[in-house]
Design a protein around this motif. Sequence first.
Motif, PDB file in Angstrom:
ATOM      1  N   ALA A  23       0.843  10.125   0.517  1.00  0.00           N
ATOM      2  CA  ALA A  23      -0.068  10.288   1.646  1.00  0.00           C
ATOM      3  C   ALA A  23      -1.315   9.482   1.313  1.00  0.00           C
ATOM      4  CB  ALA A  23      -0.416  11.756   1.860  1.00  0.00           C
ATOM      5  N   VAL A  24      -1.621   8.486   2.130  1.00  0.00           N
ATOM      6  CA  VAL A  24      -2.657   7.509   1.776  1.00  0.00           C
ATOM      7  C   VAL A  24      -3.721   7.461   2.865  1.00  0.00           C
ATOM      8  CG1 VAL A  24      -3.102   5.181   0.957  1.00  0.00           C
ATOM      9  CG2 VAL A  24      -0.821   6.156   0.674  1.00  0.00           C
ATOM     10  N   SER A  25      -4.974   7.460   2.435  1.00  0.00           N
ATOM     11  CA  SER A  25      -6.085   7.525   3.378  1.00  0.00           C
ATOM     12  C   SER A  25      -6.536   6.152   3.828  1.00  0.00           C
ATOM     13  CB  SER A  25      -7.275   8.242   2.714  1.00  0.00           C
ATOM     14  OG  SER A  25      -7.948   7.355   1.828  1.00  0.00           O
ATOM     15  N   ILE A  26      -7.603   6.151   4.608  1.00  0.00           N
ATOM     16  CA  ILE A  26      -8.253   4.932   5.052  1.00  0.00           C
ATOM     17  C   ILE A  26      -8.957   4.266   3.872  1.00  0.00           C
ATOM     18  CG2 ILE A  26      -8.578   5.882   7.335  1.00  0.00           C
ATOM     19  CD1 ILE A  26     -11.493   6.387   6.638  1.00  0.00           C
ATOM     20  N   GLY A  27      -9.393   3.024   4.065  1.00  0.00           N
ATOM     21  CA  GLY A  27     -10.183   2.352   3.046  1.00  0.00           C
ATOM     22  C   GLY A  27      -9.491   1.139   2.477  1.00  0.00           C
ATOM     23  N   VAL A  62      -1.804   0.211  -2.549  1.00  0.00           N
ATOM     24  CA  VAL A  62      -0.434   0.293  -2.038  1.00  0.00           C
ATOM     25  C   VAL A  62       0.254  -1.061  -2.118  1.00  0.00           C
ATOM     26  CG1 VAL A  62       0.938   0.678   0.050  1.00  0.00           C
ATOM     27  CG2 VAL A  62      -0.852   2.308  -0.588  1.00  0.00           C
ATOM     28  N   GLN A  63      -0.493  -2.128  -1.895  1.00  0.00           N
ATOM     29  CA  GLN A  63       0.099  -3.461  -1.991  1.00  0.00           C
ATOM     30  C   GLN A  63       0.517  -3.820  -3.418  1.00  0.00           C
ATOM     31  OE1 GLN A  63      -2.791  -6.046  -0.195  1.00  0.00           O
ATOM     32  NE2 GLN A  63      -2.307  -5.373   1.885  1.00  0.00           N
ATOM     33  N   SER A  64       0.012  -3.066  -4.398  1.00  0.00           N
ATOM     34  CA  SER A  64       0.407  -3.309  -5.789  1.00  0.00           C
ATOM     35  C   SER A  64       1.769  -2.702  -6.110  1.00  0.00           C
ATOM     36  CB  SER A  64      -0.637  -2.722  -6.743  1.00  0.00           C
ATOM     37  OG  SER A  64      -0.564  -1.301  -6.783  1.00  0.00           O
ATOM     38  N   LEU A  65       2.370  -1.953  -5.182  1.00  0.00           N
ATOM     39  CA  LEU A  65       3.640  -1.268  -5.424  1.00  0.00           C
ATOM     40  C   LEU A  65       4.833  -2.121  -5.001  1.00  0.00           C
ATOM     41  CD1 LEU A  65       2.621   2.280  -4.099  1.00  0.00           C
ATOM     42  CD2 LEU A  65       2.494   1.404  -6.449  1.00  0.00           C
ATOM     43  N   ILE A  84      -2.142  -0.486   5.842  1.00  0.00           N
ATOM     44  CA  ILE A  84      -1.118   0.004   4.928  1.00  0.00           C
ATOM     45  C   ILE A  84       0.203   0.185   5.663  1.00  0.00           C
ATOM     46  CG2 ILE A  84      -0.420   2.009   3.547  1.00  0.00           C
ATOM     47  CD1 ILE A  84      -3.368   2.314   2.763  1.00  0.00           C
ATOM     48  N   ALA A  85       0.146   0.722   6.875  1.00  0.00           N
ATOM     49  CA  ALA A  85       1.371   0.941   7.645  1.00  0.00           C
ATOM     50  C   ALA A  85       2.090  -0.370   7.918  1.00  0.00           C
ATOM     51  CB  ALA A  85       1.042   1.653   8.955  1.00  0.00           C
ATOM     52  N   ALA A 129     -10.931   0.524  16.100  1.00  0.00           N
ATOM     53  CA  ALA A 129     -10.492  -0.862  16.025  1.00  0.00           C
ATOM     54  C   ALA A 129     -11.163  -1.619  14.883  1.00  0.00           C
ATOM     55  CB  ALA A 129     -10.766  -1.556  17.360  1.00  0.00           C
ATOM     56  N   GLY A 130     -12.479  -1.458  14.714  1.00  0.00           N
ATOM     57  CA  GLY A 130     -13.170  -2.179  13.656  1.00  0.00           C
ATOM     58  C   GLY A 130     -12.740  -1.768  12.270  1.00  0.00           C
ATOM     59  N   ASP A 131     -12.363  -0.494  12.117  1.00  0.00           N
ATOM     60  CA  ASP A 131     -11.944   0.028  10.814  1.00  0.00           C
ATOM     61  C   ASP A 131     -10.434  -0.014  10.632  1.00  0.00           C
ATOM     62  OD1 ASP A 131     -14.464   1.386   9.443  1.00  0.00           O
ATOM     63  OD2 ASP A 131     -14.603   1.743  11.586  1.00  0.00           O
ATOM     64  N   GLN A 132      -9.707  -0.230  11.726  1.00  0.00           N
ATOM     65  CA  GLN A 132      -8.259  -0.365  11.676  1.00  0.00           C
ATOM     66  C   GLN A 132      -7.600   0.892  11.099  1.00  0.00           C
ATOM     67  OE1 GLN A 132      -7.820  -4.066   9.560  1.00  0.00           O
ATOM     68  NE2 GLN A 132      -8.891  -5.225  11.129  1.00  0.00           N
ATOM     69  N   ASP A 133      -8.053   2.045  11.592  1.00  0.00           N
ATOM     70  CA  ASP A 133      -7.486   3.303  11.157  1.00  0.00           C
ATOM     71  C   ASP A 133      -7.493   4.309  12.307  1.00  0.00           C
ATOM     72  OD1 ASP A 133     -10.121   4.418  11.307  1.00  0.00           O
ATOM     73  OD2 ASP A 133     -10.525   3.811   9.264  1.00  0.00           O
ATOM     74  N   ILE A 134      -6.908   5.480  12.059  1.00  0.00           N
ATOM     75  CA  ILE A 134      -6.781   6.529  13.059  1.00  0.00           C
ATOM     76  C   ILE A 134      -7.434   7.784  12.519  1.00  0.00           C
ATOM     77  CG2 ILE A 134      -5.180   7.856  14.488  1.00  0.00           C
ATOM     78  CD1 ILE A 134      -3.068   5.669  13.834  1.00  0.00           C
TER      79      ILE A 134
END
Length: 245
Positions: free
Chosen positions: A85-89, A96-99, A114-115, A135-140
């Motif tokens: 379970a991964v948060s914003i930021g 996550v991209q390191s996986l 991340i999605a 939109a500016g933060d690209q999260d929900i």
Amino acid sequence: MQRVHGDGRATIDALAQQYRVSPQTIRRDVNALCAAGQLRRVHGGVETPRSSNILYTSRRRLNEGAKQNIAHCFAKLIPSGASLAVSIGTTPEIAVQSLETQVDLMVLTNNLNIALYGCDREGWGVQIPGGTLRAGDQDILGPQVEAFFRRYQADFGVFGVGGVSEDGTLLDFTEEEVAVRMAIQRNCRCSILLLDHSKFGRAAHVRGGRIEDVDYVISDMPVPAACAEALGERGVEMIIAEDAK
């Protein structure tokens, strides 16, 4: 921006000397950054904004080397077949991209970057919540997101914060950000806090938990003495990213 966010503030003259340009050129640049809300003018120079965050694309470039080192350490903790379970930021995104070598991961996230990355990884599953898109933060964010994370029991909860106060209190910029982060932390088997050195002493005004409430802290530099003491008393594992290079 890298210089200002690393030091907290900078004078016009110091920036002009560093980049070998005129003070007038620096003033034009910082005026544009201040107009965009990414820096704040003070007498003789600029500093980081006191109570608002800067744009996601700009944040991603700040301390990017430190975030990559943190991600390198993070990847060693996550086995194939795990659920996250991964948060914003930006730091969780880079982590996550390191996986890229792990397979059969399930990623639950309200971070659209991340999605989208997870969708391109063969064998990964991705779940995202409904809610209001920033939109500016690209999260929900929103109540639907909190309810979404409560429906799962992830192996790992992964999150960053807006700032950490001197006494170890974790800070963010909105109540919604804190609520979602806490929902992730309460509904995971192992919680991992990712933060680079710029988060210590950074001004964010919404409280939510303490640094010693997690299972792992991964940072690029040693944390302040008071935080280190609290982590030691609670048995939290502290990982300094520079140790893993």
